[in-house]
Design an enzyme around this catalytic site. Structure first.
Site, PDB file in Angstrom:
ATOM      1  N   ASN A   8       0.877  -1.169   0.000  1.00  0.00           N
ATOM      2  CA  ASN A   8       0.000   0.000   0.000  1.00  0.00           C
ATOM      3  C   ASN A   8       0.916   1.220   0.000  1.00  0.00           C
ATOM      4  O   ASN A   8       1.454   1.602   1.038  1.00  0.00           O
ATOM      5  CB  ASN A   8      -0.910  -0.017   1.224  1.00  0.00           C
ATOM      6  CG  ASN A   8      -1.894   1.143   1.245  1.00  0.00           C
ATOM      7  OD1 ASN A   8      -1.812   2.056   0.431  1.00  0.00           O
ATOM      8  ND2 ASN A   8      -2.810   1.123   2.196  1.00  0.00           N
ATOM      9  N   ARG A 101      -2.515  -2.141  -3.524  1.00  0.00           N
ATOM     10  CA  ARG A 101      -3.717  -1.321  -3.371  1.00  0.00           C
ATOM     11  C   ARG A 101      -3.611  -0.129  -4.310  1.00  0.00           C
ATOM     12  O   ARG A 101      -2.625   0.602  -4.309  1.00  0.00           O
ATOM     13  CB  ARG A 101      -3.851  -0.817  -1.939  1.00  0.00           C
ATOM     14  CG  ARG A 101      -5.051   0.115  -1.742  1.00  0.00           C
ATOM     15  CD  ARG A 101      -5.140   0.622  -0.319  1.00  0.00           C
ATOM     16  NE  ARG A 101      -6.301   1.498  -0.156  1.00  0.00           N
ATOM     17  CZ  ARG A 101      -6.230   2.771   0.198  1.00  0.00           C
ATOM     18  NH1 ARG A 101      -5.052   3.332   0.450  1.00  0.00           N
ATOM     19  NH2 ARG A 101      -7.328   3.492   0.336  1.00  0.00           N
ATOM     20  N   HIS A 190     -13.065   2.855  -0.384  1.00  0.00           N
ATOM     21  CA  HIS A 190     -13.023   1.905   0.741  1.00  0.00           C
ATOM     22  C   HIS A 190     -13.654   0.564   0.358  1.00  0.00           C
ATOM     23  O   HIS A 190     -14.062  -0.194   1.228  1.00  0.00           O
ATOM     24  CB  HIS A 190     -13.758   2.458   1.972  1.00  0.00           C
ATOM     25  CG  HIS A 190     -13.110   3.646   2.609  1.00  0.00           C
ATOM     26  ND1 HIS A 190     -13.840   4.639   3.229  1.00  0.00           N
ATOM     27  CD2 HIS A 190     -11.802   4.008   2.723  1.00  0.00           C
ATOM     28  CE1 HIS A 190     -13.015   5.562   3.705  1.00  0.00           C
ATOM     29  NE2 HIS A 190     -11.772   5.196   3.403  1.00  0.00           N
ATOM     30  N   LEU A 219     -15.582   3.912   9.481  1.00  0.00           N
ATOM     31  CA  LEU A 219     -15.387   5.209  10.128  1.00  0.00           C
ATOM     32  C   LEU A 219     -13.954   5.333  10.633  1.00  0.00           C
ATOM     33  O   LEU A 219     -13.585   4.756  11.666  1.00  0.00           O
ATOM     34  CB  LEU A 219     -16.368   5.366  11.300  1.00  0.00           C
ATOM     35  CG  LEU A 219     -17.853   5.166  10.977  1.00  0.00           C
ATOM     36  CD1 LEU A 219     -18.693   5.353  12.224  1.00  0.00           C
ATOM     37  CD2 LEU A 219     -18.302   6.110   9.867  1.00  0.00           C
ATOM     38  N   ARG A 251     -12.302  16.349   6.240  1.00  0.00           N
ATOM     39  CA  ARG A 251     -13.079  16.544   5.023  1.00  0.00           C
ATOM     40  C   ARG A 251     -14.538  16.847   5.352  1.00  0.00           C
ATOM     41  O   ARG A 251     -15.106  16.292   6.287  1.00  0.00           O
ATOM     42  CB  ARG A 251     -12.997  15.305   4.132  1.00  0.00           C
ATOM     43  CG  ARG A 251     -11.685  15.185   3.382  1.00  0.00           C
ATOM     44  CD  ARG A 251     -11.583  13.879   2.625  1.00  0.00           C
ATOM     45  NE  ARG A 251     -10.806  12.901   3.370  1.00  0.00           N
ATOM     46  CZ  ARG A 251     -10.599  11.641   2.974  1.00  0.00           C
ATOM     47  NH1 ARG A 251     -11.138  11.211   1.851  1.00  0.00           N
ATOM     48  NH2 ARG A 251      -9.872  10.822   3.701  1.00  0.00           N
ATOM     49  N   ARG A 294     -11.160  10.851  19.293  1.00  0.00           N
ATOM     50  CA  ARG A 294     -10.858  10.739  20.719  1.00  0.00           C
ATOM     51  C   ARG A 294     -10.801  12.119  21.369  1.00  0.00           C
ATOM     52  O   ARG A 294     -11.283  12.303  22.500  1.00  0.00           O
ATOM     53  CB  ARG A 294      -9.540   9.982  20.921  1.00  0.00           C
ATOM     54  CG  ARG A 294      -9.621   8.512  20.562  1.00  0.00           C
ATOM     55  CD  ARG A 294      -8.257   7.865  20.493  1.00  0.00           C
ATOM     56  NE  ARG A 294      -7.464   8.397  19.383  1.00  0.00           N
ATOM     57  CZ  ARG A 294      -6.307   7.892  18.971  1.00  0.00           C
ATOM     58  NH1 ARG A 294      -5.805   6.837  19.591  1.00  0.00           N
ATOM     59  NH2 ARG A 294      -5.657   8.422  17.955  1.00  0.00           N
ATOM     60  N   GLY A 340     -10.909   2.782  12.525  1.00  0.00           N
ATOM     61  CA  GLY A 340     -10.462   3.295  13.807  1.00  0.00           C
ATOM     62  C   GLY A 340     -11.563   3.801  14.713  1.00  0.00           C
ATOM     63  O   GLY A 340     -11.631   3.449  15.893  1.00  0.00           O
ATOM     64  N   GLY A 342     -14.991   3.441  14.083  1.00  0.00           N
ATOM     65  CA  GLY A 342     -16.050   2.448  14.149  1.00  0.00           C
ATOM     66  C   GLY A 342     -15.758   1.301  15.094  1.00  0.00           C
ATOM     67  O   GLY A 342     -16.662   0.788  15.771  1.00  0.00           O
ATOM     68  N   GLU A 343     -14.487   0.906  15.182  1.00  0.00           N
ATOM     69  CA  GLU A 343     -14.119  -0.227  16.039  1.00  0.00           C
ATOM     70  C   GLU A 343     -13.905   0.164  17.489  1.00  0.00           C
ATOM     71  O   GLU A 343     -14.041  -0.679  18.388  1.00  0.00           O
ATOM     72  CB  GLU A 343     -12.840  -0.879  15.499  1.00  0.00           C
ATOM     73  CG  GLU A 343     -13.013  -1.543  14.140  1.00  0.00           C
ATOM     74  CD  GLU A 343     -11.688  -2.024  13.560  1.00  0.00           C
ATOM     75  OE1 GLU A 343     -10.788  -2.356  14.361  1.00  0.00           O
ATOM     76  OE2 GLU A 343     -11.543  -2.031  12.316  1.00  0.00           O
ATOM     77  N   GLU A 394      -7.854  -4.900   5.337  1.00  0.00           N
ATOM     78  CA  GLU A 394      -7.739  -4.685   3.899  1.00  0.00           C
ATOM     79  C   GLU A 394      -6.562  -5.454   3.310  1.00  0.00           C
ATOM     80  O   GLU A 394      -6.627  -5.914   2.160  1.00  0.00           O
ATOM     81  CB  GLU A 394      -7.609  -3.189   3.620  1.00  0.00           C
ATOM     82  CG  GLU A 394      -8.864  -2.403   3.964  1.00  0.00           C
ATOM     83  CD  GLU A 394      -8.671  -0.906   3.885  1.00  0.00           C
ATOM     84  OE1 GLU A 394      -9.065  -0.318   2.859  1.00  0.00           O
ATOM     85  OE2 GLU A 394      -8.118  -0.328   4.837  1.00  0.00           O
TER      86      GLU A 394
END
Length: 406
Positions: A8, A101, A190, A219, A251, A294, A340, A342-343, A394
Site C-alpha cells: 500500500n 492497493r 473503501h 469510520l 473533510r 478521541r 479506527g 467504528g471499532e 484490507e
C-alpha cells in the site's frame, strides 16, 4: 507455503504485509513513513508462528528506527533490509505474487488486474480523479516490479467493489454530455474494506451473504458507508472523489455546491483554496479544531461547545445515511462498524443507531462498551437487526484477491 506480499504505497509512505494465504496468517508487516522528508520513520513487526492448534506461542516483535528515505525505490530497499535483519527471511518465504492497493480504478477496473504496461498507463490517466493517491500507488508499483521482477503483480482497486452500483445510484444529475466527457459519476471508495467486512459479518452470523441486506460504516479519518444487498454494493456515500458523504476528520462530506460558488464570489477563494478548505480544513477539524474523534469525545465530556456541535453534526450525518440506506434496501439485516472510529468509539456507535428502533435495531449497552478484540455482536439477542463491530483487514482482503487470480 503460498505467500503474498501486499503493498500500500502512499505519497510519503510505504505500508507492507507478508501473508501466508493458506492459513491467512500475517507473517510480518511494516510501515515506512515520511519518504522524502527528514527523517524517515521505519517500523517492522514480525508475527510469531501459530502452533498446531492455531495458538500464538509468542508476542509480536516490533522494531523501529529513523533514517532518511529518499524515494519509493529507496523505501523498498529499506523494506528488504528489514526482512533480512529481523525476519522472516524472504528466501525462506518467497512471495508468489505482489498485490497492490490502488485507490481509483474509474469505471474500467472491476476485479483484481495483472499489472501490464497498459494498466500502468491507465492508472496514470486516472490520476486526474485521484491526484493524491494514484501517482503514489503507481510509484510503489514501479518500484516493486523492479525489486520483484519475476513474480506476478496485481492491482486491487478501492473502487472495484462499487462497480455493481446501479445507474440510478452512480449517476449525477448534471448535463449528460459533460459528465460523460469528463467521467463525472459516483465511483465510491473503501471498497476493499466494505467487501471484507460484509463477508466477515455474514460468516460470523453463519449466513449466506446472498440473503443479507447489510449496511457497513467504515469510520476512520476518512469515512464512508455502503449499502450491500446480496453481497453487492448498491449504494455508497463517497462519490467522484473520497470527499463526498459523511463528515470526516478533515473533510467536509456533503455540502451545497452553491456554497463554493458563494465563497469564490464573496470571499475571493480560488479553486485551490476551496480544495484545501474542503479536504484539509473541514470536517471535525473545521468545526472543533481537532480531527481525532478521541479528542472530540474528550471535549464533549469536558463540556466544550465546539466539540459537542462537531459530534452532533457527525452523528446527524450517520443517521441520515442509515435511514436513507434502510429505505433503499427495503429494510436491513446487519449493520457493521469498522475502522479506527467504528471499532473503538462506543459513543459513536450508540448514538448512530439510537434512532433506528423503528427498523428493528436494539443495542446492548454493555456489549457496546465492552473492550474486546475481534468481531463481536453489540446488539441484544432479541434485536431483529444484528449490529456488529468487525475489525477490517484490507491487507488480508488484497492477499485473498491476489491469490484468487493467480
Amino acid at each position: 507455503m503460498s505467500v503474498i506480499l501486499v503493498i500500500n504505497s502512499g505519497s510519503s509512505s510505504l505500508k507492507y504485509s507478508l501473508i501466508d494465504i493458506e492459513g491467512e496468517n500475517e507473517l510480518a508487516s511494516g510501515l515506512i513513513e515520511r519518504i522524502g522528508q527528514p527523517p524517515g520513520a521505519i517500523t517492522h513487526t514480525v508475527r510469531p508462528p501459530l502452533n498446531a492448534d492455531a495458538v500464538v506461542t509468542m508476542l509480536d516483535a516490533s522494531y523501529s528506527s529513523e533514517r532518511q528515505v529518499a524515494d519509493h525505490e529507496a523505501a523498498f530497499a529499506v523494506m528488504l533490509e528489514q526482512f533480512a535483519e529481523h525476519g522472516p527471511r524472504l528466501a525462506e518465504h518467497p512471495p508468489a505474487a505482489v498485490g497492490h492497493r490502488v485507490v481509483h480504478g474509474g469505471a474500467r477496473f472491476y476485479e483484481p488486474t495483472p499489472i501490464t504496461r497498459d494498466v500502468e498507463e491507465q492508472i496514470d490517466e486516472l490520476s486526474v480523479l485521484a491526484p493524491l493517491h494514484n501517482p503514489a500507488n503507481l510509484a510503489g508499483i514501479r518500484a516493486a516490479k523492479r525489486v520483484f521482477a519475476d513474480v506476478p503483480h496485481l492491482a486491487i482497486f478501492d473502487t472495484a467493489f462499487h462497480q455493481t452500483l446501479p445507474p440510478a445510484a452512480y449517476t449525477y444529475a448534471i448535463d449528460a454530455e459533460i459528465a460523460a466527457a469528463h467521467r463525472v459519476r459516483r465511483y465510491g471508495f473503501h471498497g476493499t474494506s466494505h467487501q471484507f467486512v460484509s463477508e466477515s459479518a455474514a460468516a460470523f452470523l453463519g449466513r449466506d451473504p446472498a440473503g443479507l441486506r447489510q449496511i457497513v460504516f467504515h469510520l476512520g479519518n476518512g469515512a464512508s458507508v455502503t449499502a450491500i444487498d446480496g453481497g453487492r454494493s448498491v449504494e455508497t456515500s463517497m462519490g467522484l472523489t473520497p470527499l463526498e458523504g459523511l463528515v470526516m476528520g478533515t473533510r467536509s462530506g456533503d455540502i451545497d455546491p452553491a456554497a463554493l460558488v458563494h465563497l469564490s464570489r464573496r470571499a475571493g477563494c480560488s479553486i485551490d483554496d476551496l480544495d484545501a478548505l474542503l479536504n484539509t480544513r473541514s470536517g471535525l477539524k473545521g468545526l472543533a479544531g481537532r480531527s481525532d474523534m478521541r479528542d472530540i469525545l474528550a471535549g464533549v465530556d469536558a463540556g466544550d461547545d465546539a466539540a459537542t456541535l462537531a459530534f452532533d453534526v457527525y452523528i446527524h450525518r450517520l443517521r441520515a445515511y442509515a435511514g436513507a440506506y434502510i429505505a433503499q434496501l427495503g429494510g436491513v439485516d446487519v449493520i457493521s462498524f469498522t475502522a479506527g472510529v467504528g471499532e473503538n468509539a462506543a459513543p459513536v456507535r450508540a448514538a448512530a443507531v439510537a434512532t433506528l428502533g423503528f427498523a428493528g435495531v436494539e443495542l446492548d449497552a454493555a456489549r457496546n462498551i465492552a473492550r474486546e478484540r475481534g468481531i463481536r455482536r453489540i446488539s441484544t439477542d432479541a434485536s431483529r437487526v444484528a449490529v456488529l463491530v468487525v475489525p477490517t483487514n484490507e491487507e488480508l482482503q488484497i492477499a485473498r484477491q491476489t491469490a484468487g487470480m493467480l
